[in-house]
Design a protein around this motif. Sequence first.
Motif, PDB file in Angstrom:
ATOM      1  N   PRO A 127      -4.695  -2.055   6.022  1.00  0.00           N
ATOM      2  CA  PRO A 127      -3.853  -1.777   4.838  1.00  0.00           C
ATOM      3  C   PRO A 127      -4.237  -0.393   4.234  1.00  0.00           C
ATOM      4  O   PRO A 127      -5.030   0.101   4.363  1.00  0.00           O
ATOM      5  CB  PRO A 127      -3.928  -2.707   4.146  1.00  0.00           C
ATOM      6  CG  PRO A 127      -4.493  -3.924   4.540  1.00  0.00           C
ATOM      7  CD  PRO A 127      -5.598  -3.312   5.708  1.00  0.00           C
ATOM      8  N   LEU A 128      -3.082   0.210   3.642  1.00  0.00           N
ATOM      9  CA  LEU A 128      -3.277   1.383   3.072  1.00  0.00           C
ATOM     10  C   LEU A 128      -3.795   0.935   1.483  1.00  0.00           C
ATOM     11  O   LEU A 128      -3.172   0.635   0.626  1.00  0.00           O
ATOM     12  CB  LEU A 128      -1.888   2.068   2.753  1.00  0.00           C
ATOM     13  CG  LEU A 128      -1.865   3.526   1.925  1.00  0.00           C
ATOM     14  CD1 LEU A 128      -2.519   4.546   2.804  1.00  0.00           C
ATOM     15  CD2 LEU A 128      -0.237   3.877   1.835  1.00  0.00           C
ATOM     16  N   SER A 129      -4.962   1.366   1.413  1.00  0.00           N
ATOM     17  CA  SER A 129      -5.915   0.702   0.283  1.00  0.00           C
ATOM     18  C   SER A 129      -6.401   2.227  -0.496  1.00  0.00           C
ATOM     19  O   SER A 129      -6.035   3.003  -0.275  1.00  0.00           O
ATOM     20  CB  SER A 129      -7.214  -0.031   0.680  1.00  0.00           C
ATOM     21  OG  SER A 129      -8.065   0.892   1.580  1.00  0.00           O
ATOM     22  N   ILE A 130      -7.081   1.694  -1.842  1.00  0.00           N
ATOM     23  CA  ILE A 130      -7.568   2.809  -2.507  1.00  0.00           C
ATOM     24  C   ILE A 130      -8.302   3.446  -1.782  1.00  0.00           C
ATOM     25  O   ILE A 130      -8.555   5.114  -1.835  1.00  0.00           O
ATOM     26  CB  ILE A 130      -8.168   2.197  -3.752  1.00  0.00           C
ATOM     27  CG1 ILE A 130      -7.267   1.444  -4.596  1.00  0.00           C
ATOM     28  CG2 ILE A 130      -8.662   3.308  -4.639  1.00  0.00           C
ATOM     29  CD1 ILE A 130      -7.591   0.715  -5.739  1.00  0.00           C
ATOM     30  N   SER A 131      -9.310   3.044  -0.893  1.00  0.00           N
ATOM     31  CA  SER A 131     -10.215   3.811  -0.320  1.00  0.00           C
ATOM     32  C   SER A 131      -9.582   4.659   0.652  1.00  0.00           C
ATOM     33  O   SER A 131     -10.047   5.936   1.027  1.00  0.00           O
ATOM     34  CB  SER A 131     -11.391   3.137   0.387  1.00  0.00           C
ATOM     35  OG  SER A 131     -10.846   2.075   1.238  1.00  0.00           O
ATOM     36  N   ALA A 132      -8.589   4.240   1.419  1.00  0.00           N
ATOM     37  CA  ALA A 132      -7.775   4.998   2.300  1.00  0.00           C
ATOM     38  C   ALA A 132      -7.200   6.202   1.408  1.00  0.00           C
ATOM     39  O   ALA A 132      -7.271   7.535   2.005  1.00  0.00           O
ATOM     40  CB  ALA A 132      -6.700   4.340   3.042  1.00  0.00           C
ATOM     41  N   GLY A 133      -6.721   6.088   0.290  1.00  0.00           N
ATOM     42  CA  GLY A 133      -6.171   7.152  -0.330  1.00  0.00           C
ATOM     43  C   GLY A 133      -7.153   8.164  -0.812  1.00  0.00           C
ATOM     44  O   GLY A 133      -6.871   9.657  -0.788  1.00  0.00           O
ATOM     45  N   VAL A 134      -8.558   7.874  -0.968  1.00  0.00           N
ATOM     46  CA  VAL A 134      -9.616   8.715  -1.243  1.00  0.00           C
ATOM     47  C   VAL A 134      -9.931   9.591   0.112  1.00  0.00           C
ATOM     48  O   VAL A 134     -10.225  10.558   0.044  1.00  0.00           O
ATOM     49  CB  VAL A 134     -10.835   7.951  -1.610  1.00  0.00           C
ATOM     50  CG1 VAL A 134     -11.940   9.039  -1.630  1.00  0.00           C
ATOM     51  CG2 VAL A 134     -10.672   7.335  -2.925  1.00  0.00           C
ATOM     52  N   GLY A 135      -9.720   8.808   1.152  1.00  0.00           N
ATOM     53  CA  GLY A 135      -9.900   9.455   2.427  1.00  0.00           C
ATOM     54  C   GLY A 135      -8.772  10.678   2.684  1.00  0.00           C
ATOM     55  O   GLY A 135      -9.097  11.624   3.449  1.00  0.00           O
ATOM     56  N   PHE A 136      -7.730  10.254   2.461  1.00  0.00           N
ATOM     57  CA  PHE A 136      -6.728  11.198   2.456  1.00  0.00           C
ATOM     58  C   PHE A 136      -7.103  12.694   1.717  1.00  0.00           C
ATOM     59  O   PHE A 136      -6.843  13.760   2.121  1.00  0.00           O
ATOM     60  CB  PHE A 136      -5.247  10.654   2.174  1.00  0.00           C
ATOM     61  CG  PHE A 136      -4.600   9.930   3.015  1.00  0.00           C
ATOM     62  CD1 PHE A 136      -4.349  10.517   4.515  1.00  0.00           C
ATOM     63  CD2 PHE A 136      -4.195   8.422   2.889  1.00  0.00           C
ATOM     64  CE1 PHE A 136      -3.520   9.510   5.393  1.00  0.00           C
ATOM     65  CE2 PHE A 136      -3.742   7.855   3.780  1.00  0.00           C
ATOM     66  CZ  PHE A 136      -3.400   8.610   5.126  1.00  0.00           C
ATOM     67  N   VAL A 189     -14.745  -0.835   2.237  1.00  0.00           N
ATOM     68  CA  VAL A 189     -14.507   0.476   1.561  1.00  0.00           C
ATOM     69  C   VAL A 189     -14.567   1.505   2.735  1.00  0.00           C
ATOM     70  O   VAL A 189     -13.689   2.631   2.654  1.00  0.00           O
ATOM     71  CB  VAL A 189     -15.150   0.485   0.204  1.00  0.00           C
ATOM     72  CG1 VAL A 189     -15.015   2.044  -0.199  1.00  0.00           C
ATOM     73  CG2 VAL A 189     -14.987  -0.424  -0.574  1.00  0.00           C
ATOM     74  N   GLN A 190     -15.750   1.399   3.573  1.00  0.00           N
ATOM     75  CA  GLN A 190     -16.062   2.414   4.610  1.00  0.00           C
ATOM     76  C   GLN A 190     -14.847   2.559   5.481  1.00  0.00           C
ATOM     77  O   GLN A 190     -14.468   3.624   6.133  1.00  0.00           O
ATOM     78  CB  GLN A 190     -17.263   2.083   5.160  1.00  0.00           C
ATOM     79  CG  GLN A 190     -18.537   1.995   4.005  1.00  0.00           C
ATOM     80  CD  GLN A 190     -19.902   1.735   4.920  1.00  0.00           C
ATOM     81  OE1 GLN A 190     -20.037   1.536   5.780  1.00  0.00           O
ATOM     82  NE2 GLN A 190     -20.638   1.560   3.779  1.00  0.00           N
ATOM     83  N   ARG A 191     -14.572   1.506   6.272  1.00  0.00           N
ATOM     84  CA  ARG A 191     -13.534   1.472   7.220  1.00  0.00           C
ATOM     85  C   ARG A 191     -12.035   2.309   7.009  1.00  0.00           C
ATOM     86  O   ARG A 191     -11.931   2.823   7.925  1.00  0.00           O
ATOM     87  CB  ARG A 191     -13.305   0.038   7.765  1.00  0.00           C
ATOM     88  CG  ARG A 191     -14.552  -0.650   8.363  1.00  0.00           C
ATOM     89  CD  ARG A 191     -13.958  -2.118   8.753  1.00  0.00           C
ATOM     90  NE  ARG A 191     -13.354  -2.283   9.953  1.00  0.00           N
ATOM     91  CZ  ARG A 191     -12.562  -3.326  10.049  1.00  0.00           C
ATOM     92  NH1 ARG A 191     -12.912  -4.390   9.514  1.00  0.00           N
ATOM     93  NH2 ARG A 191     -11.767  -3.346  11.109  1.00  0.00           N
ATOM     94  N   PRO A 192     -11.490   1.978   5.906  1.00  0.00           N
ATOM     95  CA  PRO A 192     -10.233   2.492   5.810  1.00  0.00           C
ATOM     96  C   PRO A 192     -10.456   3.897   5.599  1.00  0.00           C
ATOM     97  O   PRO A 192      -9.691   4.957   6.154  1.00  0.00           O
ATOM     98  CB  PRO A 192      -9.590   1.918   4.466  1.00  0.00           C
ATOM     99  CG  PRO A 192     -10.238   0.821   4.490  1.00  0.00           C
ATOM    100  CD  PRO A 192     -11.639   0.841   4.781  1.00  0.00           C
ATOM    101  N   LEU A 193     -11.488   4.473   4.846  1.00  0.00           N
ATOM    102  CA  LEU A 193     -11.815   5.869   4.611  1.00  0.00           C
ATOM    103  C   LEU A 193     -12.149   6.664   5.668  1.00  0.00           C
ATOM    104  O   LEU A 193     -11.578   7.779   6.215  1.00  0.00           O
ATOM    105  CB  LEU A 193     -12.811   6.049   3.465  1.00  0.00           C
ATOM    106  CG  LEU A 193     -13.224   7.293   3.062  1.00  0.00           C
ATOM    107  CD1 LEU A 193     -13.713   7.387   1.617  1.00  0.00           C
ATOM    108  CD2 LEU A 193     -14.158   8.145   3.886  1.00  0.00           C
ATOM    109  N   ALA A 194     -13.157   5.987   6.693  1.00  0.00           N
ATOM    110  CA  ALA A 194     -13.498   6.754   7.897  1.00  0.00           C
ATOM    111  C   ALA A 194     -12.504   6.660   8.993  1.00  0.00           C
ATOM    112  O   ALA A 194     -12.303   7.693   9.770  1.00  0.00           O
ATOM    113  CB  ALA A 194     -14.527   5.949   8.566  1.00  0.00           C
ATOM    114  N   THR A 195     -11.521   5.760   8.856  1.00  0.00           N
ATOM    115  CA  THR A 195     -10.263   5.528   9.846  1.00  0.00           C
ATOM    116  C   THR A 195      -9.586   6.785   9.631  1.00  0.00           C
ATOM    117  O   THR A 195      -8.935   7.428  10.410  1.00  0.00           O
ATOM    118  CB  THR A 195      -9.693   4.190   9.842  1.00  0.00           C
ATOM    119  OG1 THR A 195     -10.531   3.163  10.207  1.00  0.00           O
ATOM    120  CG2 THR A 195      -8.511   4.212  10.760  1.00  0.00           C
TER     121      THR A 195
END
Length: 417
Positions: free
Chosen positions: A286-295, A362-368
Motif C-alpha cells: 500500500p501507499l503508506s506514510i513510509s512510502a511517502g517519506v521514500g518519495f 516501515v522499511q519495505r515500502p520506503l526501500a521499494t
Amino acid sequence: MFEKLIRFAIDQRWLVMLMVLGMAALGAYNYQRLPIDAVPDITNVQVQVNTAAPGYSPLESEQRIPGAADVKVEQTTGLPMLTLNIDRSKASRLGLNVNDIQEALSIAVGGREAGLVFQGDRRFDILVRLPDEARGNLDAIRRIPIRLPIADGAVGLPGYVQLGDVATLDIAPGPNQISREDGKRRVVVTANVRGRDIGSFVTEAQAKLDAQVKIPTGYWTTWGGTFEQLQSAAKRLQIVVPVALLLVFVLLFVMFGNIKDGLLVFTGVPFALTGGIVALWLRDIPLSISAGVGFIALSGVAVLNGLVMISFIRSLRDNGMPLDQAIDEGALTRLRPVLMTALVASLGFVPMALATGTGAEVQRPLATVVIGGILSSTVLTLLVLPLLYRLAHWREAQPAEQVTAEWTPPDSAKAPA
C-alpha cells in the motif's frame, strides 16, 4: 549493449517519446489503484460514534464490512442502579417532604457518620447503615421506617411510615461509565483492519454508516486511531513534498545558472516517482506514510544521474564541441558513472526491501519506492535525457554548424604551396 541502446534512443526519438508517455500512463493508472494505508501496526482503528437512533448500530454496520476484525464497542451500561420514585401526593398528605425520604434511603444504603472512636492516638469514624445483606434486598429497603413530623401541640410518640408506602424502588442497568472528550459524551467502536487497506475500509465504513445508521440532531461520528494518524501525516506531506521539490529545483538552478537545464535535470523526479509507484504496485504494497517519506528521499537521489550527464555535456559544449556530438559523447562517456551512481544507491536498500523482522512494515515500502524510482530514473535518464537536451537546445545547433563550416579551410588551402 548500453552504448547501442543509447545510440538507438538518440536516433529513434519519437519511439522513445512514446515509451515515456506509456511509462507515465502506467504510473498514473497504478497510482489510482494503489491502496492507501498508514504504517501497519496492531493499533485499533477507533471509530468514535455517538448515536442512539433506530436502524443498524455502528457495531453492526462495521461488522458487515469486509476486512473488519475484532470489532468491539465500548461498554457503557451494565452497572446495577437503584432508582427511587417518590409518590409526592402521598408524601405531602403525610407531611413528608422529598428531602426526608431521600435522606432516610441515603443513610440506610450509603451510611452516615454517627461519631468517632479513639484508639490511642488514632481515631475512626462510626458509620451507621444497614448490613450488606439488607442493603441488597429490595424488600428490606422498602421496610425502612421514615419518621413522620409531629404536629404543633400534639402529645405522644411520633409516628412512622415505611419507605415502600410513599415510594417505589427499582433496580435496572445504568451507565457503567461516561467517557467525555472536549466536554462532550462519546462512545467508541474499535476494529482492526485485516486483508485490506485502511483508506478503502474507512471510505466503505463511512458510506454504510451514512446509509444504515440514522443519526439524530446533536449526534455525530468522528474517525480516529491509525486512520487519524494517516490523515494527519498526509496533511503534513502535502506541505513537505512541494517544499522538498522546490528546494531541489532551487539547488539545480544555482548549479546551472539557468532554468532550462535545471528543468531538464528535474525531469528525473517524475520519472523516479513513476518507477516508485510501479514498484509498489508490483510488490502489492500500500501507499503508506513510509512510502511517502521514500518519495521525498527519492526526489533528491533521482537528480544525481541527470546532474552528472548534463554537467558533462555542458562542459563539452563549453570547449567548442557541436551540440549533437556533445550529446553523443556525453551520453556514452557518462554511462558508467550514471550506472554506478544508480547501483550503489539501489543495492544499499535491498536488505530493507527484503526485511521481514521488526520494523519491516516501515522499511519495505520506503526501500521499494527508492529502488524502483532509481532504476526507472536511471533508464529514462540514459535514454530520454539526451533527447530532451537536444530538443531544448535545438536552436543552438544550427549556428554552431555555420561557424564550424566558416572556419573550415578549403581543399586548395591544404595543398602545399
